[in-house]
Design a protein around this motif. Structure first.
Motif, PDB file in Angstrom:
ATOM      1  N   LEU B  36     -23.591 -27.844 -41.158  1.00  0.00           N
ATOM      2  CA  LEU B  36     -24.889 -28.377 -40.704  1.00  0.00           C
ATOM      3  C   LEU B  36     -25.501 -29.121 -41.892  1.00  0.00           C
ATOM      4  O   LEU B  36     -26.434 -28.642 -42.535  1.00  0.00           O
ATOM      5  CB  LEU B  36     -25.818 -27.233 -40.260  1.00  0.00           C
ATOM      6  CG  LEU B  36     -25.413 -26.445 -39.014  1.00  0.00           C
ATOM      7  CD1 LEU B  36     -26.391 -25.300 -38.749  1.00  0.00           C
ATOM      8  CD2 LEU B  36     -25.317 -27.344 -37.777  1.00  0.00           C
ATOM      9  N   ASN B  39     -30.828 -32.371 -41.537  1.00  0.00           N
ATOM     10  CA  ASN B  39     -31.741 -32.131 -40.420  1.00  0.00           C
ATOM     11  C   ASN B  39     -31.326 -32.996 -39.221  1.00  0.00           C
ATOM     12  O   ASN B  39     -30.873 -34.122 -39.383  1.00  0.00           O
ATOM     13  CB  ASN B  39     -33.175 -32.466 -40.826  1.00  0.00           C
ATOM     14  CG  ASN B  39     -33.629 -31.598 -41.996  1.00  0.00           C
ATOM     15  OD1 ASN B  39     -32.968 -30.621 -42.343  1.00  0.00           O
ATOM     16  ND2 ASN B  39     -34.759 -31.951 -42.592  1.00  0.00           N
ATOM     17  N   TRP B  56     -27.636 -24.836 -35.118  1.00  0.00           N
ATOM     18  CA  TRP B  56     -28.181 -26.182 -35.314  1.00  0.00           C
ATOM     19  C   TRP B  56     -29.320 -26.167 -36.305  1.00  0.00           C
ATOM     20  O   TRP B  56     -29.749 -25.097 -36.755  1.00  0.00           O
ATOM     21  CB  TRP B  56     -28.593 -26.815 -33.977  1.00  0.00           C
ATOM     22  CG  TRP B  56     -29.470 -25.971 -33.078  1.00  0.00           C
ATOM     23  CD1 TRP B  56     -29.075 -24.893 -32.332  1.00  0.00           C
ATOM     24  CD2 TRP B  56     -30.870 -26.147 -32.836  1.00  0.00           C
ATOM     25  NE1 TRP B  56     -30.139 -24.386 -31.643  1.00  0.00           N
ATOM     26  CE2 TRP B  56     -31.256 -25.145 -31.912  1.00  0.00           C
ATOM     27  CE3 TRP B  56     -31.829 -27.057 -33.285  1.00  0.00           C
ATOM     28  CZ2 TRP B  56     -32.565 -25.021 -31.458  1.00  0.00           C
ATOM     29  CZ3 TRP B  56     -33.129 -26.944 -32.817  1.00  0.00           C
ATOM     30  CH2 TRP B  56     -33.487 -25.929 -31.913  1.00  0.00           C
ATOM     31  N   ARG B  57     -29.764 -27.347 -36.677  1.00  0.00           N
ATOM     32  CA  ARG B  57     -30.756 -27.495 -37.746  1.00  0.00           C
ATOM     33  C   ARG B  57     -31.790 -28.504 -37.261  1.00  0.00           C
ATOM     34  O   ARG B  57     -31.434 -29.628 -36.904  1.00  0.00           O
ATOM     35  CB  ARG B  57     -30.007 -28.006 -38.969  1.00  0.00           C
ATOM     36  CG  ARG B  57     -30.841 -28.157 -40.199  1.00  0.00           C
ATOM     37  CD  ARG B  57     -29.876 -28.342 -41.373  1.00  0.00           C
ATOM     38  NE  ARG B  57     -30.587 -28.873 -42.507  1.00  0.00           N
ATOM     39  CZ  ARG B  57     -30.023 -29.159 -43.668  1.00  0.00           C
ATOM     40  NH1 ARG B  57     -28.726 -28.974 -43.834  1.00  0.00           N
ATOM     41  NH2 ARG B  57     -30.744 -29.628 -44.662  1.00  0.00           N
ATOM     42  N   ASP B  58     -33.041 -28.101 -37.219  1.00  0.00           N
ATOM     43  CA  ASP B  58     -34.044 -28.970 -36.580  1.00  0.00           C
ATOM     44  C   ASP B  58     -34.605 -30.007 -37.558  1.00  0.00           C
ATOM     45  O   ASP B  58     -34.154 -30.119 -38.700  1.00  0.00           O
ATOM     46  CB  ASP B  58     -35.139 -28.128 -35.910  1.00  0.00           C
ATOM     47  CG  ASP B  58     -36.128 -27.516 -36.893  1.00  0.00           C
ATOM     48  OD1 ASP B  58     -36.027 -27.816 -38.111  1.00  0.00           O
ATOM     49  OD2 ASP B  58     -36.995 -26.735 -36.456  1.00  0.00           O
ATOM     50  N   GLY B  61     -35.638 -28.825 -40.905  1.00  0.00           N
ATOM     51  CA  GLY B  61     -34.632 -28.130 -41.698  1.00  0.00           C
ATOM     52  C   GLY B  61     -34.502 -26.657 -41.362  1.00  0.00           C
ATOM     53  O   GLY B  61     -33.794 -25.923 -42.040  1.00  0.00           O
ATOM     54  N   ASN B  62     -35.197 -26.203 -40.319  1.00  0.00           N
ATOM     55  CA  ASN B  62     -35.020 -24.809 -39.892  1.00  0.00           C
ATOM     56  C   ASN B  62     -33.633 -24.630 -39.280  1.00  0.00           C
ATOM     57  O   ASN B  62     -33.223 -25.406 -38.420  1.00  0.00           O
ATOM     58  CB  ASN B  62     -36.035 -24.428 -38.811  1.00  0.00           C
ATOM     59  CG  ASN B  62     -37.444 -24.432 -39.347  1.00  0.00           C
ATOM     60  OD1 ASN B  62     -37.732 -23.797 -40.356  1.00  0.00           O
ATOM     61  ND2 ASN B  62     -38.314 -25.175 -38.676  1.00  0.00           N
ATOM     62  N   TYR B  63     -32.936 -23.564 -39.730  1.00  0.00           N
ATOM     63  CA  TYR B  63     -31.653 -23.253 -39.107  1.00  0.00           C
ATOM     64  C   TYR B  63     -31.884 -22.463 -37.832  1.00  0.00           C
ATOM     65  O   TYR B  63     -32.809 -21.641 -37.760  1.00  0.00           O
ATOM     66  CB  TYR B  63     -30.804 -22.408 -40.058  1.00  0.00           C
ATOM     67  CG  TYR B  63     -30.241 -23.189 -41.215  1.00  0.00           C
ATOM     68  CD1 TYR B  63     -29.306 -24.203 -40.994  1.00  0.00           C
ATOM     69  CD2 TYR B  63     -30.629 -22.912 -42.523  1.00  0.00           C
ATOM     70  CE1 TYR B  63     -28.779 -24.920 -42.065  1.00  0.00           C
ATOM     71  CE2 TYR B  63     -30.100 -23.618 -43.597  1.00  0.00           C
ATOM     72  CZ  TYR B  63     -29.178 -24.626 -43.360  1.00  0.00           C
ATOM     73  OH  TYR B  63     -28.646 -25.326 -44.403  1.00  0.00           O
ATOM     74  N   ASN B  82     -30.714 -33.409 -30.484  1.00  0.00           N
ATOM     75  CA  ASN B  82     -31.442 -32.729 -31.552  1.00  0.00           C
ATOM     76  C   ASN B  82     -32.554 -33.682 -32.004  1.00  0.00           C
ATOM     77  O   ASN B  82     -32.334 -34.612 -32.755  1.00  0.00           O
ATOM     78  CB  ASN B  82     -30.466 -32.411 -32.697  1.00  0.00           C
ATOM     79  CG  ASN B  82     -31.052 -31.444 -33.711  1.00  0.00           C
ATOM     80  OD1 ASN B  82     -32.260 -31.199 -33.729  1.00  0.00           O
ATOM     81  ND2 ASN B  82     -30.199 -30.906 -34.566  1.00  0.00           N
ATOM     82  N   HIS B  98     -36.329 -23.777 -32.721  1.00  0.00           N
ATOM     83  CA  HIS B  98     -35.266 -23.100 -33.465  1.00  0.00           C
ATOM     84  C   HIS B  98     -35.247 -21.582 -33.246  1.00  0.00           C
ATOM     85  O   HIS B  98     -34.293 -20.913 -33.632  1.00  0.00           O
ATOM     86  CB  HIS B  98     -35.347 -23.419 -34.966  1.00  0.00           C
ATOM     87  CG  HIS B  98     -36.488 -22.761 -35.665  1.00  0.00           C
ATOM     88  ND1 HIS B  98     -37.779 -23.255 -35.613  1.00  0.00           N
ATOM     89  CD2 HIS B  98     -36.545 -21.632 -36.420  1.00  0.00           C
ATOM     90  CE1 HIS B  98     -38.577 -22.463 -36.312  1.00  0.00           C
ATOM     91  NE2 HIS B  98     -37.853 -21.468 -36.808  1.00  0.00           N
ATOM     92  N   GLU B 127     -29.206 -19.446 -45.227  1.00  0.00           N
ATOM     93  CA  GLU B 127     -28.225 -19.954 -46.176  1.00  0.00           C
ATOM     94  C   GLU B 127     -28.200 -19.104 -47.439  1.00  0.00           C
ATOM     95  O   GLU B 127     -29.246 -18.761 -47.995  1.00  0.00           O
ATOM     96  CB  GLU B 127     -28.563 -21.400 -46.544  1.00  0.00           C
ATOM     97  CG  GLU B 127     -27.444 -22.153 -47.235  1.00  0.00           C
ATOM     98  CD  GLU B 127     -27.383 -21.975 -48.758  1.00  0.00           C
ATOM     99  OE1 GLU B 127     -26.302 -22.186 -49.333  1.00  0.00           O
ATOM    100  OE2 GLU B 127     -28.403 -21.576 -49.367  1.00  0.00           O
ATOM    101  N   LEU B 132     -23.819 -19.810 -44.141  1.00  0.00           N
ATOM    102  CA  LEU B 132     -24.935 -19.458 -43.262  1.00  0.00           C
ATOM    103  C   LEU B 132     -24.634 -18.089 -42.664  1.00  0.00           C
ATOM    104  O   LEU B 132     -23.621 -17.893 -42.003  1.00  0.00           O
ATOM    105  CB  LEU B 132     -25.119 -20.507 -42.166  1.00  0.00           C
ATOM    106  CG  LEU B 132     -25.497 -21.907 -42.678  1.00  0.00           C
ATOM    107  CD1 LEU B 132     -25.575 -22.898 -41.532  1.00  0.00           C
ATOM    108  CD2 LEU B 132     -26.810 -21.877 -43.445  1.00  0.00           C
TER     109      LEU B 132
END
Ligand code: FES
Ligand code: FE2
Lengths: 168, 427
Positions: B36, B39, B56-58, B61-63, B82, B98, B127, B132
């Motif tokens: 990932l 963003n 996924w990563r919004d 940058g939130n996982y 996304n 997220h 992370e 992750l």
């Protein structure tokens, strides 16, 4: 076309592994080296086994005294003397059970018999977790020269788990 | 051998299974951070312990690690858009944040607040050390973040890869603590592989094919000490660590990076073999990193664009019978990782342990199963399984030469735990 390995490692093919026995029962002699492990071994002896038999050497020291014979260096759990060399000769594996902190001195005589007869030995030290390192090393130093595999276990149940795992 | 019920108990990790519960109580590696990379990047399908999830990563940058499927009519959100702080299902436009919370159902009046009633199951995704990690257990039992040393050293000192292994996790993990196979299966590699060769320990390894083993319970699992003869009546000990449920660490060789694995169930017939390599006091060299990227050591090459090894069951692992005969490699398969994987996959998806004939040298494997079974029983009574406490994770493997009478567990006490700023004990 699918490779041989791909086809044959599938779950569908695993069902065709043949069901014929692939081994014969092994004779395992389990010998308690001290009084605390004798108690464990006695309990085990009451369960059902394929070809495991149980003994004790807890009454013996590290060498025969004058007049004692090396051959009688073992007794069954009812206290009858057994011929150590004969028992070892009939074994596929000899398991020596010792309690951590005990001296395990009979290990040398049993080990010697095993090495004479080229029999595999395993040493099990029980209660290793609650004993001091010093106490543990005393037991280790007697067993190490004679055990081709040594296990330091915290739970008594390990003896049974191991014997079952070995199909004893 | 194990009885069938025991084999089932240890190999099944889906939702609701005891072994699945144990895995879910600790942080597990879910995917590489590099999967990932930025963003709003494309989402990644992740299956863990038989649960299909989407990582996924919004925009911020939130996982996110959420249920793979849209709550509306079950479309895979892998196809999602996304965009603007959420993942939008391309079918009818439902959008999720997220945490899995639905934040838009375009067909319903916004004012109705309908979307608040929709939430996808989600798990934390964090992370650490280029990996992750996720925690899939009950939120109230979530432990602090993982403390495995490879994941907390500076980034330039550690390298992690993962590969798909097409077998159950347990037979893969058991390979990691099966010390007696090294002198056979991997004998060709010890002196050739750039990440193994040239260590004094290798000479002991090859000079003494029949090591004597000592299996000792440790707080988090077990130590497996392999003892070989060294000079002057001393012993050369290689101590492997196993920490429940699925962490193994191989003893170091010379100044080479130290390595180990996690064996994480994907489902009951597949697992991720995670492989890490690290040094404590220096960055990995260019030369080492190149070798790792090329699949040397415990790493491997891939089918491009996937995590499936280039040598896999579809091409018979590129077995080279002539090399086998010549003795270049013991099995004819090249590379340490694929030598292991080829054999472990050949056992079938879940090996039938009722048919095996273990011997005395298999006590490491026997003890690992015994610890797992014991921990499962204790867990049912409310105990926290081993491997979760920080002290259990701060462990090290070691290679040491010791005088003959010393218990390695005592003599190598310091070598077996993390020593900040100090290298591993190695020969
Ligand atoms: S020799 Fe061990 S699996 Fe065949
Ligand atoms: Fe291996």
């Amino acid at each position: 076309m699918q490779s041989e390995s791909a086809r044959m490692s599938s779950a569908a093919e695993a069902r065709y592994r043949i069901d014929a026995p692939n081994s014969q029962p092994r004779a395992v002699k389990v010998i308690a080296l001290d009084a605390p492990s004798e108690r464990v071994v006695k309990m085990l002896a009451e369960r059902k086994w394929s070809r495991a038999t149980f003994f004790t050497a807890s009454a013996f020291g590290d060498a025969p005294k004058a007049g004692e014979s090396f051959a009688g260096w073992l007794s069954d759990l009812a206290g009858r003397t057994k011929n150590l060399v004969e028992e070892v000769d009939a074994a596929d594996l000899v398991v020596m059970v010792a309690a951590a902190g005990e001296s395990a001195q009979a290990a040398s005589i049993i080990g010697e018999a095993c090495s004479l007869k080229r029999v595999m030995t395993t040493g099990l030290i029980l209660g290793g977790a609650d004993k001091s390192d010093e106490a543990l090393s005393k037991t280790l130093s007697h067993l190490r020269p004679w055990a081709l595999m040594l296990v330091v276990a915290s739970a008594e149940e390990y003896v049974e788990d191991m014997l079952r795992a070995l199909r004893a | 051998m194990l009885r069938k019920e025991q084999n089932d108990l240890l190999t099944q990790t889906g939702p609701g299974t005891p072994m699945g519960k144990m895995f879910r109580l600790s942080w597990q590696p879910a995917l590489l951070a590099s999967e990932l990379p930025e963003n709003e990047c494309p989402p990644v399908r992740v299956k863990l312990m038989s649960e299909r999830l989407l990582a996924w990563r919004d925009t911020q940058g939130n996982y996110a690690l959420t249920d793979e499927f849209c709550a509306h009519r079950g479309v895979s959100l892998w196809f999602g858009r996304n965009e603007e702080n959420g993942l939008r299902c391309p079918y009818h436009g439902w959008k999720y944040d997220h945490t899995g919370q639905c934040i838009e159902v375009p067909s319903e009046p916004t004012e109705s607040g309908f979307c608040k009633k929709i939430k996808l199951k989600s798990y934390p995704l964090v992370e650490r050390g280029g990996v992750l990690w996720t925690y899939m257990g009950p939120p109230e039992m979530q432990p602090p973040l993982p403390e495995w040393e490879f994941a907390v050293v500076p980034a330039d000192r550690s390298f992690t890869s993962k590969r798909l292994q097409e077998s159950n996790w347990l037979q893969a993990m058991e390979g990691g603590i099966d010390s007696s196979h090294v002198s056979f299966l991997h004998s060709g590699e010890l002196n050739k592989d750039p990440l193994f060769k040239g260590s004094k320990g290798n000479q002991y390894n090859m000079g003494d094919m029949k090591p004597v083993f000592e299996v000792v319970e440790s707080p988090g699992g077990l130590y497996i000490g392999a003892r070989r003869n060294a000079e002057h009546g001393h012993y050369y000990w290689r101590v492997t660590q196993y920490v429940l449920p699925a962490f193994t660490m191989i003893p170091p060789r010379a100044d080479h990076p130290v390595h180990g694995h996690f064996w994480v169930p994907i489902d009951d017939e597949n697992c991720w073999a995670w492989s890490f390599d690290y040094k404590v006091t220096r960055p990995l060299s260019e030369h080492e990193l190149t070798a790792m990227h090329e699949g040397k050591g415990i790493h491997n090459e891939y089918v491009p664009g996937t995590f499936r090894p280039r040598q896999n069951k579809d091409n018979d692992y590129l077995i080279d019978r002539a090399a086998q005969k010549r003795g270049d490699t013991f099995s004819g398969v090249y590379g340490i990782a694929m030598q292991d994987a080829s054999l472990q996959e050949s056992m079938g998806p879940v090996v039938d342990r009722t048919k095996e004939n273990l011997v005395s040298t298999d006590n490491g494997i026997i003890m690992a199963r015994h610890r797992l079974l014991r921990a499962l029983k204790a867990m049912e009574k409310g105990e926290i399984p081993p491997g979760i406490a920080r002290e259990h994770q701060q462990c090290r493997s070691a290679a040491v030469v010791l005088p003959p009478d010393q218990p390695f567990k005592e003599a190598a006490k310091e070598a077996l735990v993390v020593q900040a700023g100090k290298e591993h004990a190695t020969v």
